[in-house]
Write a protein that holds these residues in place. Structure first.
Motif, PDB file in Angstrom:
ATOM      1  N   VAL A   1      23.500  -9.588  48.238  1.00 35.27           N
ATOM      2  CA  VAL A   1      24.063  -8.658  47.245  1.00 35.27           C
ATOM      3  C   VAL A   1      23.989  -7.269  47.841  1.00 35.27           C
ATOM      4  N   PRO A   2      25.146  -6.688  47.874  1.00 35.45           N
ATOM      5  CA  PRO A   2      25.173  -5.467  48.506  1.00 35.45           C
ATOM      6  C   PRO A   2      25.032  -4.425  47.406  1.00 35.45           C
ATOM      7  N   SER A   3      24.863  -3.050  47.827  1.00 38.26           N
ATOM      8  CA  SER A   3      24.847  -1.904  47.165  1.00 38.26           C
ATOM      9  C   SER A   3      23.744  -2.112  46.054  1.00 38.26           C
ATOM     10  N   THR A   4      22.656  -2.611  46.259  1.00 37.66           N
ATOM     11  CA  THR A   4      21.369  -2.733  45.329  1.00 37.66           C
ATOM     12  C   THR A   4      21.086  -1.577  44.720  1.00 37.66           C
ATOM     13  N   GLY A   5      21.003  -0.403  45.398  1.00 39.51           N
ATOM     14  CA  GLY A   5      20.714   0.853  44.567  1.00 39.51           C
ATOM     15  C   GLY A   5      21.669   1.320  43.506  1.00 39.51           C
ATOM     16  N   MET A   6      22.985   1.051  43.668  1.00 39.29           N
ATOM     17  CA  MET A   6      23.782   1.568  42.707  1.00 39.29           C
ATOM     18  C   MET A   6      23.742   0.340  41.591  1.00 39.29           C
ATOM     19  N   GLY A   7      23.500  -0.903  41.942  1.00 34.45           N
ATOM     20  CA  GLY A   7      23.212  -1.926  41.123  1.00 34.45           C
ATOM     21  C   GLY A   7      22.133  -1.785  40.000  1.00 34.45           C
ATOM     22  N   VAL A   8      20.993  -1.077  40.807  1.00 33.75           N
ATOM     23  CA  VAL A   8      19.973  -0.604  39.809  1.00 33.75           C
ATOM     24  C   VAL A   8      20.335   0.433  38.870  1.00 33.75           C
ATOM     25  N   VAL A   9      20.927   1.528  39.341  1.00 34.23           N
ATOM     26  CA  VAL A   9      21.419   2.474  38.570  1.00 34.23           C
ATOM     27  C   VAL A   9      22.619   1.987  37.345  1.00 34.23           C
ATOM     28  N   ARG A  10      23.352   1.142  37.511  1.00 29.78           N
ATOM     29  CA  ARG A  10      24.230   0.541  36.644  1.00 29.78           C
ATOM     30  C   ARG A  10      23.579  -0.075  35.781  1.00 29.78           C
ATOM     31  N   ILE A  11      22.580  -0.976  35.781  1.00 32.78           N
ATOM     32  CA  ILE A  11      21.570  -1.547  34.939  1.00 32.78           C
ATOM     33  C   ILE A  11      21.038  -0.570  34.035  1.00 32.78           C
ATOM     34  N   LEU A  12      20.175   0.372  34.560  1.00 29.44           N
ATOM     35  CA  LEU A  12      19.629   1.412  33.782  1.00 29.44           C
ATOM     36  C   LEU A  12      20.750   2.041  32.989  1.00 29.44           C
ATOM     37  N   ASP A  13      21.724   2.412  33.343  1.00 34.78           N
ATOM     38  CA  ASP A  13      23.000   2.929  32.625  1.00 34.78           C
ATOM     39  C   ASP A  13      23.193   2.309  31.522  1.00 34.78           C
ATOM     40  N   LEU A  14      23.326   1.001  31.587  1.00 37.59           N
ATOM     41  CA  LEU A  14      23.624   0.184  30.501  1.00 37.59           C
ATOM     42  C   LEU A  14      22.509   0.141  29.527  1.00 37.59           C
ATOM     43  N   PHE A  15      21.487   0.267  29.644  1.00 37.80           N
ATOM     44  CA  PHE A  15      20.286   0.344  28.874  1.00 37.80           C
ATOM     45  C   PHE A  15      20.356   1.719  28.104  1.00 37.80           C
ATOM     46  N   ALA A  16      20.611   2.904  29.034  1.00 38.64           N
ATOM     47  CA  ALA A  16      20.661   4.206  28.333  1.00 38.64           C
ATOM     48  C   ALA A  16      21.879   4.289  27.519  1.00 38.64           C
TER      49      ALA A  16
ATOM     50  N   THR B   1      18.823   2.616  24.635  1.00 45.40           N
ATOM     51  CA  THR B   1      17.225   2.122  25.181  1.00 45.40           C
ATOM     52  C   THR B   1      16.660   3.024  26.318  1.00 45.40           C
ATOM     53  N   MET B   2      16.046   3.774  26.010  1.00 44.26           N
ATOM     54  CA  MET B   2      15.587   4.960  27.129  1.00 44.26           C
ATOM     55  C   MET B   2      14.157   4.580  27.497  1.00 44.26           C
ATOM     56  N   THR B   3      13.447   3.751  27.269  1.00 47.13           N
ATOM     57  CA  THR B   3      12.210   3.395  27.798  1.00 47.13           C
ATOM     58  C   THR B   3      12.185   1.783  28.012  1.00 47.13           C
ATOM     59  N   LEU B   4      11.528   1.513  29.366  1.00 49.73           N
ATOM     60  CA  LEU B   4      11.431   0.194  29.596  1.00 49.73           C
ATOM     61  C   LEU B   4       9.888   0.018  30.130  1.00 49.73           C
ATOM     62  N   ARG B   5       9.518  -1.201  29.969  1.00 54.17           N
ATOM     63  CA  ARG B   5       8.206  -1.462  30.595  1.00 54.17           C
ATOM     64  C   ARG B   5       8.487  -1.608  32.051  1.00 54.17           C
ATOM     65  N   TYR B   6       7.498  -0.960  32.826  1.00 54.44           N
ATOM     66  CA  TYR B   6       7.940  -0.882  34.316  1.00 54.44           C
ATOM     67  C   TYR B   6       7.862  -2.321  34.993  1.00 54.44           C
ATOM     68  N   ASP B   7       6.735  -2.751  34.788  1.00 56.29           N
ATOM     69  CA  ASP B   7       6.648  -4.090  35.644  1.00 56.29           C
ATOM     70  C   ASP B   7       7.650  -5.229  35.120  1.00 56.29           C
ATOM     71  N   THR B   8       8.089  -5.461  34.036  1.00 60.24           N
ATOM     72  CA  THR B   8       8.959  -6.299  33.698  1.00 60.24           C
ATOM     73  C   THR B   8      10.339  -5.826  34.147  1.00 60.24           C
ATOM     74  N   ALA B   9      10.779  -4.647  34.036  1.00 58.06           N
ATOM     75  CA  ALA B   9      11.900  -4.045  34.579  1.00 58.06           C
ATOM     76  C   ALA B   9      12.087  -4.257  36.158  1.00 58.06           C
TER      77      ALA B   9
END
Length: 217
Positions: A134-149, A153-161
């Motif tokens: 999977v390329p561009s993992t960094g932006m993939g992480v950003v996009r997932i967090l962006d969807l939550f926001a 949903t502004m707060t996520l459990r650290y270990d689970t996420a």
């Protein structure tokens, strides 16, 4: 050997007029490994095989039954190249979910989209770890967090996420943590603890992708 032909796509409007239902006949291809894709699919009827070519040989990663989401990485990654092939093992029906569909439907039905996002983030990728690149993992992480926001949903459990994103992007938790702490260093999120002393990620921007791209310019 069965010869697989690409089906002529037949679609009808469903939901708010944005989502499309695609009928896929047995042995027909939903998408091929290596092709570009801009949509995910929700399997509502039938059975779909997910496979790829490893060292010149076909390897089956998963057999999906309703209700399953597949092809979802296209919603998150800058490189939209498909990392697997999806073929119908029997006559099937899938809902086509494009990036634009997801964003618009999220505004109208956040509870429904919340459940879809949860599935996307915790998806089965453990069965394909050796094969998926999977390329561009960094932006993939950003996009997932962006969807939550975007979904409020502004707060996520650290270990689970962290674990869910590591599984989704077929990488280590250490690498995901590096991206998370990098975003924290930019003031885009905060890592802390809740009232029960559990670690949490607090998103500080509702349009995370925009903020990240703005800071790259």
């Amino acid at each position: 050997m069965t010869i697989v032909h690409q089906q002529t796509v037949q679609m009808k409007q469903v939901s708010h007029g944005n989502f499309l239902m695609r009928n896929v006949l047995k042995h027909n291809v939903v998408f091929n490994e290596g092709t570009r894709g801009d949509a995910a699919y929700i399997l509502t009827e039938g059975k779909i095989e997910i496979s790829g070519i490893i060292e010149g040989h076909k390897k089956v990663f998963a057999i999906l039954k309703p209700i399953s989401i597949f092809g979802e990485m296209a919603l998150f990654l800058d490189d939209n190249s498909r990392t697997a092939t999806a073929i119908a093992l029997e006559d099937s029906k899938v809902i086509v979910v494009t990036k634009d569909d997801l964003e618009e439907y999220m505004r109208d039905s956040p509870k429904v989209i919340s459940s879809i996002i949860t599935v996307l983030v915790s998806r089965l990728k453990s069965t394909t770890k050796k094969a998926m690149k999977v390329p561009s993992t960094g932006m993939g992480v950003v996009r997932i967090l962006d969807l939550f926001a975007s979904n409020g949903t502004m707060t996520l459990r650290y270990d689970t996420a962290i674990k869910s994103m590591a599984d989704t992007f077929v990488t280590t938790t250490d690498r995901i943590e590096q991206y998370i702490h990098g975003l924290a260093g930019q003031g885009l999120l905060a890592v802390g603890r809740d009232e029960h002393d559990g670690r949490i990620i607090t998103l500080l921007e509702r349009n995370l992708v925009h903020e990240v791209m703005k800071r790259k310019d």
